[in-house]
Design a protein around this motif. Structure first.
Motif, mmCIF file in Angstrom:
data_model
loop_
_atom_site.group_PDB
_atom_site.id
_atom_site.type_symbol
_atom_site.label_atom_id
_atom_site.label_comp_id
_atom_site.label_asym_id
_atom_site.label_seq_id
_atom_site.Cartn_x
_atom_site.Cartn_y
_atom_site.Cartn_z
ATOM 1 N N GLY A 70 0.792 -1.232 0.000
ATOM 2 C CA GLY A 70 0.000 0.000 0.000
ATOM 3 C C GLY A 70 0.824 1.282 0.000
ATOM 4 N N TRP A 71 2.103 1.189 -0.433
ATOM 5 C CA TRP A 71 2.949 2.396 -0.423
ATOM 6 C C TRP A 71 2.342 3.517 -1.249
ATOM 7 C CZ3 TRP A 71 8.592 0.236 -1.467
ATOM 8 C CH2 TRP A 71 9.036 -0.441 -0.324
ATOM 9 N N TRP A 72 1.841 3.154 -2.423
ATOM 10 C CA TRP A 72 1.346 4.211 -3.315
ATOM 11 C C TRP A 72 0.236 5.029 -2.667
ATOM 12 C CZ3 TRP A 72 3.077 6.643 -7.414
ATOM 13 C CH2 TRP A 72 2.188 7.488 -8.102
ATOM 14 N N ASP A 73 -0.575 4.359 -1.860
ATOM 15 C CA ASP A 73 -1.726 5.048 -1.264
ATOM 16 C C ASP A 73 -1.452 5.641 0.116
ATOM 17 O OD1 ASP A 73 -3.671 4.853 -3.304
ATOM 18 O OD2 ASP A 73 -3.916 2.715 -2.856
ATOM 19 N N LYS A 74 -0.242 5.504 0.636
ATOM 20 C CA LYS A 74 0.039 5.984 2.001
ATOM 21 C C LYS A 74 -0.367 7.438 2.227
ATOM 22 C CE LYS A 74 1.635 2.481 4.271
ATOM 23 N NZ LYS A 74 0.718 1.799 5.159
ATOM 24 N N PRO A 75 -0.114 8.354 1.279
ATOM 25 C CA PRO A 75 -0.536 9.738 1.550
ATOM 26 C C PRO A 75 -2.020 9.840 1.868
ATOM 27 C CG PRO A 75 0.945 9.666 -0.334
ATOM 28 C CD PRO A 75 0.616 8.225 0.003
ATOM 29 N N ARG A 76 -2.819 8.983 1.252
ATOM 30 C CA ARG A 76 -4.271 9.005 1.497
ATOM 31 C C ARG A 76 -4.659 8.177 2.721
ATOM 32 N NH1 ARG A 76 -3.403 9.500 -3.955
ATOM 33 N NH2 ARG A 76 -2.654 7.376 -3.953
ATOM 34 N N THR A 77 -4.082 6.992 2.875
ATOM 35 C CA THR A 77 -4.493 6.173 4.027
ATOM 36 C C THR A 77 -4.020 6.812 5.336
ATOM 37 O OG1 THR A 77 -2.553 4.755 3.671
ATOM 38 C CG2 THR A 77 -4.620 3.996 2.757
ATOM 39 N N LEU A 78 -2.828 7.407 5.329
ATOM 40 C CA LEU A 78 -2.376 8.114 6.527
ATOM 41 C C LEU A 78 -3.200 9.387 6.722
ATOM 42 C CD1 LEU A 78 1.504 7.690 6.249
ATOM 43 C CD2 LEU A 78 -0.048 6.539 7.835
ATOM 44 N N GLY A 79 -3.551 10.040 5.636
ATOM 45 C CA GLY A 79 -4.409 11.235 5.734
ATOM 46 C C GLY A 79 -5.732 10.898 6.396
ATOM 47 N N GLU B 399 5.329 -18.237 -23.087
ATOM 48 C CA GLU B 399 4.808 -18.274 -21.718
ATOM 49 C C GLU B 399 4.072 -16.995 -21.318
ATOM 50 O OE1 GLU B 399 7.743 -19.868 -18.938
ATOM 51 O OE2 GLU B 399 7.457 -18.085 -17.696
ATOM 52 N N TRP B 400 4.542 -15.850 -21.821
ATOM 53 C CA TRP B 400 3.968 -14.554 -21.426
ATOM 54 C C TRP B 400 2.526 -14.400 -21.899
ATOM 55 C CZ3 TRP B 400 2.315 -11.286 -25.301
ATOM 56 C CH2 TRP B 400 2.815 -11.541 -26.592
ATOM 57 N N ARG B 401 2.083 -15.278 -22.832
ATOM 58 C CA ARG B 401 0.715 -15.141 -23.337
ATOM 59 C C ARG B 401 -0.325 -15.676 -22.356
ATOM 60 N NH1 ARG B 401 0.757 -13.528 -28.592
ATOM 61 N NH2 ARG B 401 2.752 -13.751 -29.664
ATOM 62 N N ASP B 402 0.143 -16.324 -21.279
ATOM 63 C CA ASP B 402 -0.790 -16.807 -20.259
ATOM 64 C C ASP B 402 -1.597 -15.625 -19.735
ATOM 65 O OD1 ASP B 402 -0.765 -19.384 -17.983
ATOM 66 O OD2 ASP B 402 -1.727 -17.486 -17.481
ATOM 67 N N GLU B 403 -2.895 -15.863 -19.580
ATOM 68 C CA GLU B 403 -3.774 -14.724 -19.241
ATOM 69 C C GLU B 403 -3.467 -14.079 -17.893
ATOM 70 O OE1 GLU B 403 -7.660 -17.073 -17.413
ATOM 71 O OE2 GLU B 403 -7.737 -16.273 -19.457
ATOM 72 N N ARG B 404 -2.847 -14.839 -16.998
ATOM 73 C CA ARG B 404 -2.581 -14.229 -15.689
ATOM 74 C C ARG B 404 -1.561 -13.111 -15.782
ATOM 75 N NH1 ARG B 404 2.029 -17.843 -13.099
ATOM 76 N NH2 ARG B 404 2.440 -19.012 -14.995
ATOM 77 N N PHE B 405 -0.799 -13.043 -16.875
ATOM 78 C CA PHE B 405 0.182 -11.965 -17.023
ATOM 79 C C PHE B 405 -0.394 -10.726 -17.711
ATOM 80 C CE2 PHE B 405 3.073 -15.825 -17.171
ATOM 81 C CZ PHE B 405 3.343 -15.760 -15.811
ATOM 82 N N ALA B 406 -1.651 -10.812 -18.124
ATOM 83 C CA ALA B 406 -2.254 -9.695 -18.857
ATOM 84 C C ALA B 406 -2.954 -8.706 -17.932
ATOM 85 C CB ALA B 406 -3.251 -10.234 -19.891
ATOM 86 N N ARG B 407 -3.302 -9.184 -16.725
ATOM 87 C CA ARG B 407 -4.082 -8.335 -15.807
ATOM 88 C C ARG B 407 -3.306 -7.125 -15.327
ATOM 89 N NH1 ARG B 407 -5.853 -12.994 -13.502
ATOM 90 N NH2 ARG B 407 -4.464 -12.801 -11.717
ATOM 91 N N ARG B 408 -3.877 -5.925 -15.544
ATOM 92 C CA ARG B 408 -3.187 -4.688 -15.156
ATOM 93 C C ARG B 408 -3.621 -4.249 -13.759
ATOM 94 N NH1 ARG B 408 -0.462 -1.623 -19.826
ATOM 95 N NH2 ARG B 408 -0.498 -3.256 -21.411
ATOM 96 N N ASP B 409 -3.261 -5.071 -12.789
ATOM 97 C CA ASP B 409 -3.692 -4.776 -11.423
ATOM 98 C C ASP B 409 -2.558 -4.236 -10.559
ATOM 99 O OD1 ASP B 409 -2.233 -7.058 -11.428
ATOM 100 O OD2 ASP B 409 -3.645 -8.265 -10.284
ATOM 101 N N GLN B 410 -1.454 -3.887 -11.197
ATOM 102 C CA GLN B 410 -0.294 -3.425 -10.428
ATOM 103 C C GLN B 410 0.004 -1.979 -10.810
ATOM 104 O OE1 GLN B 410 1.690 -5.856 -8.376
ATOM 105 N NE2 GLN B 410 -0.326 -6.745 -8.581
ATOM 106 N N VAL B 411 0.259 -1.131 -9.802
ATOM 107 C CA VAL B 411 0.532 0.261 -10.153
ATOM 108 C C VAL B 411 1.944 0.482 -10.692
ATOM 109 C CG1 VAL B 411 -1.196 1.280 -8.637
ATOM 110 C CG2 VAL B 411 1.116 0.941 -7.774
ATOM 111 N N THR B 412 2.886 -0.364 -10.288
ATOM 112 C CA THR B 412 4.234 -0.158 -10.841
ATOM 113 C C THR B 412 4.730 -1.444 -11.480
ATOM 114 O OG1 THR B 412 5.277 -0.767 -8.763
ATOM 115 C CG2 THR B 412 4.919 1.560 -9.181
#
Lengths: 412, 412
Positions: A70-79, B399-412
């Motif tokens: 949750g680093w990205w959201d710390k400014p908001r969660t701490l806020g 291998e990268w075509r596996d669907e679990r690698f397509a999900r954009r759930d990570q901010v970085t």
């Protein structure tokens, strides 16, 4: 009833519902710490929390912690954790940057919401507020004018009708005078002036009701009464009604509506996030989180009542040795600190040094103020009594006249 | 000679004079960490250093540490430790605030030294640089214009004669392109333009010679190659010749000539301290100090040579599976990172995720860049080899075509 013996103080401690919270803090042996208004004491949970953040979140999980911890959201969660301490909504406060940068953002944002170009500053405010207001006003094509917020001049200055924004400290850093936030905010609004409140000396010291007062913006630090560690990240409050229209110039990528699009054009986030700039020191954020979790256990009404009882006692005992207070006697106008003045040249500084030599830690603010802060989470009534005993000794015996207490070799 | 087998890599590691420094870092098991250009690894000494700062300096010594532990001077003492890494004098660098705030200070300071009103920004720069330049220029009554610093347009734009300041990244955050700091600075000066260098992706990655290049201002972060922890305090460089005349608008009390006089009028400190604003997070500073003490043991020429050897290897091996690099082949134009592009929609993101699943941590930057950073202090040539083996597998097997690698759930 203000106690008149140490025994009465001990009885108050025994009945104190906040007493268990003292165990949440590390306090050095042999010290009565009356400088928590400058640097709060260390919460017992902080070292472990910081170590976990460093060794697990950073050391083992590395870059993945931006998501997983949750680093990205710390400014908001701490806020959101600061919000209840200042009477704000959880979506109206963000944590990050220092007080100076946040003041700058708020002043420029307020100027941008007004067609006026005067920043009304507070004569005698903590210098950084005056300096930053000067820097912000000058860059934004405005000017700063100063007023005594505790005198009749305030209404007169507001009535002049040219002030875009009024910047005031909720509690004066020297005298400990508490300002009437709802009353002054209302008065300013009646005259078309926005208000930025500096809460550095009031958050965690007195009840703060930003939303109920109709405040526009506020900033505050977390290293005094909030106990987050030296220089810990500051916070910024902006009333929800200003989120869509206010803009601030430290427009870094964390304030962008879609930061991970990496687009070349700045588009401010719709809510409070638009007041963010860049990445924040997460190691320091971990210490802040530990301290806010202690605050979550504190009843603010009890904190206020104990604070007033302690300052009442200290004021009464200082009067017994004839030392003048410049802190208001009236509860409604008093923060959680006491300021004493001993008019003889050099006396204030030397008395503070002599008290420190006895383990009673307060501080001195030029030109002549001895400051003592009262922190109900970790101070006992008997601590206050013991501090006043030391004060009595130092003053009555003339101990402070020893030349070793005259040397000005300390920055704070 | 670029190695062509793992065995040859192991031989390079055995002969590597920097190899002992790897033991100064904590690295998670089973991971090849190629994201030190985003968040550096944890130095082994950091947890202890931070714990000592928290438990002794803060917890036991409390407010006295502002004097006794050198807290007040940390922005300068840490600045002096950064200075040799950027080719600056020890009195030309201060540590504090974030990169965004420091960029803001430098841009406004540079505008104040010029009678021109154009900020020449870099098309494709890291967004915060563009956004902050926009915010600073707009508030200061200037405008931002953008240029490709790697093409012929730069000289043309400078020749227009209206640019007060040129703001460039020394190393491009996506492609890893290294700019010619002395050449570009000279060219800008010939046209009456000051230069602000952003060193975020070059400090600790390549030799930086601010003084020898005649640079005017620079900023940089400490959490990438310098390993000071997530969001660690940034630094600011101002050439000595500008100290007396430059002013910046975040004029907090730490930048005052005599901060403890608590006067109402701002008077900037005579030297680099005028670029400071308010109190800094000392807990985060302790982590920075630990990491800078590791850097003090590193020979920067050896770091550069090893970095180039590692990026040479990675580029050669990426080419073997037909992946395009947008990082310059020429050593003089390459930082310490490699950027790859796989044109098929979504491929870049998915390949990075598939590599992470195999313990090879790089990152993805929209719209299409796979980034891999090379940190000679704690990476081995065999690590680079192993990472390229994983890349080969992921690409060759699909291998990268596996669907679990397509999900954009990570901010970085």
């Amino acid at each position: 009833m203000t106690p008149t013996t140490r025994q009465e103080c001990a009885a108050l401690d025994a009945a104190d519902p906040l007493a268990p919270l003292r165990d949440e803090f590390v306090l050095p042996a042999g010290v009565v710490y009356l400088d928590g208004n400058s640097l709060g004491a260390l919460p017992r949970s902080t070292p472990g929390r910081v170590a976990d953040m460093i060794e697990r979140e950073w050391g083992q999980d590395l870059i993945r912690s931006w998501n997983d911890a949750g680093w990205w959201d710390k400014p908001r969660t701490l806020g959101a954790k600061v919000a209840p301490l200042v009477g704000a909504g959880p979506d109206e406060v963000v944590v990050g940057d220092g007080t100076s940068a946040n003041l700058f953002k708020c002043i420029v944002a307020a100027l941008g919401l007004s067609d006026r170009s005067v920043v009304l500053g507070e004569a005698g405010n903590f210098p950084t507020d005056l300096y930053v207001a000067e820097g912000a006003a000058s860059l934004a094509g405005a000017v700063q004018r100063r007023v005594d917020p505790d005198g009749p001049g305030l209404e007169r200055e507001l009535a002049a009708g040219d002030a875009a924004v009024l910047l005031l400290s909720h509690v004066d850093y020297r005298t400990g005078t508490l300002r009437d936030m709802p009353g002054i905010t209302r008065l300013a609004h009646e005259h078309g002036t926005l208000v930025v409140w500096d809460l550095c000396h009031s958050v965690g010291a007195v009840p703060v009701e930003l939303s109920a007062s109709g405040a526009d913006f506020a900033v505050g630090c977390t290293y005094k009464y909030l106990n987050a560690g030296p220089g810990a990240p500051a916070f910024l409050y902006a009333a929800r009604r200003h989120h869509a229209s206010a803009s601030q110039p430290l427009s870094g990528w964390h304030g962008h509506a879609r930061p991970f699009d990496f687009t070349g054009e700045y588009e401010p986030a719709p809510g409070i996030s638009r007041f963010l700039s860049g990445s924040q020191p997460l190691v320091a954020d971990a210490a802040l989180e530990a301290s806010l979790d202690v605050w979550a256990k504190a009843d603010l009404a009890l904190v206020r009542a104990k604070s007033l009882a302690m300052t009442d006692l200290f004021l009464a005992r200082a009067a017994e040795v004839g030392i003048t207070s410049v802190t208001p006697a009236e509860h409604a106008r008093r923060g959680s600190q006491v300021a004493l003045i001993e008019p003889e040249e050099g006396a204030g500084y030397a008395i503070v040094r002599a008290l420190i030599a006895r383990g009673v830690i307060g501080d001195f603010r030029a030109p002549d103020v001895m400051r003592f802060g009262f922190t109900p989470l970790y101070l006992r009534h008997t601590d206050v009594w013991d501090a006043t005993e030391a004060l009595h000794e130092v003053v009555r015996t003339g101990e402070w006249r020893d030349e070793r207490f005259a040397r000005r070799d300390q920055v704070t």
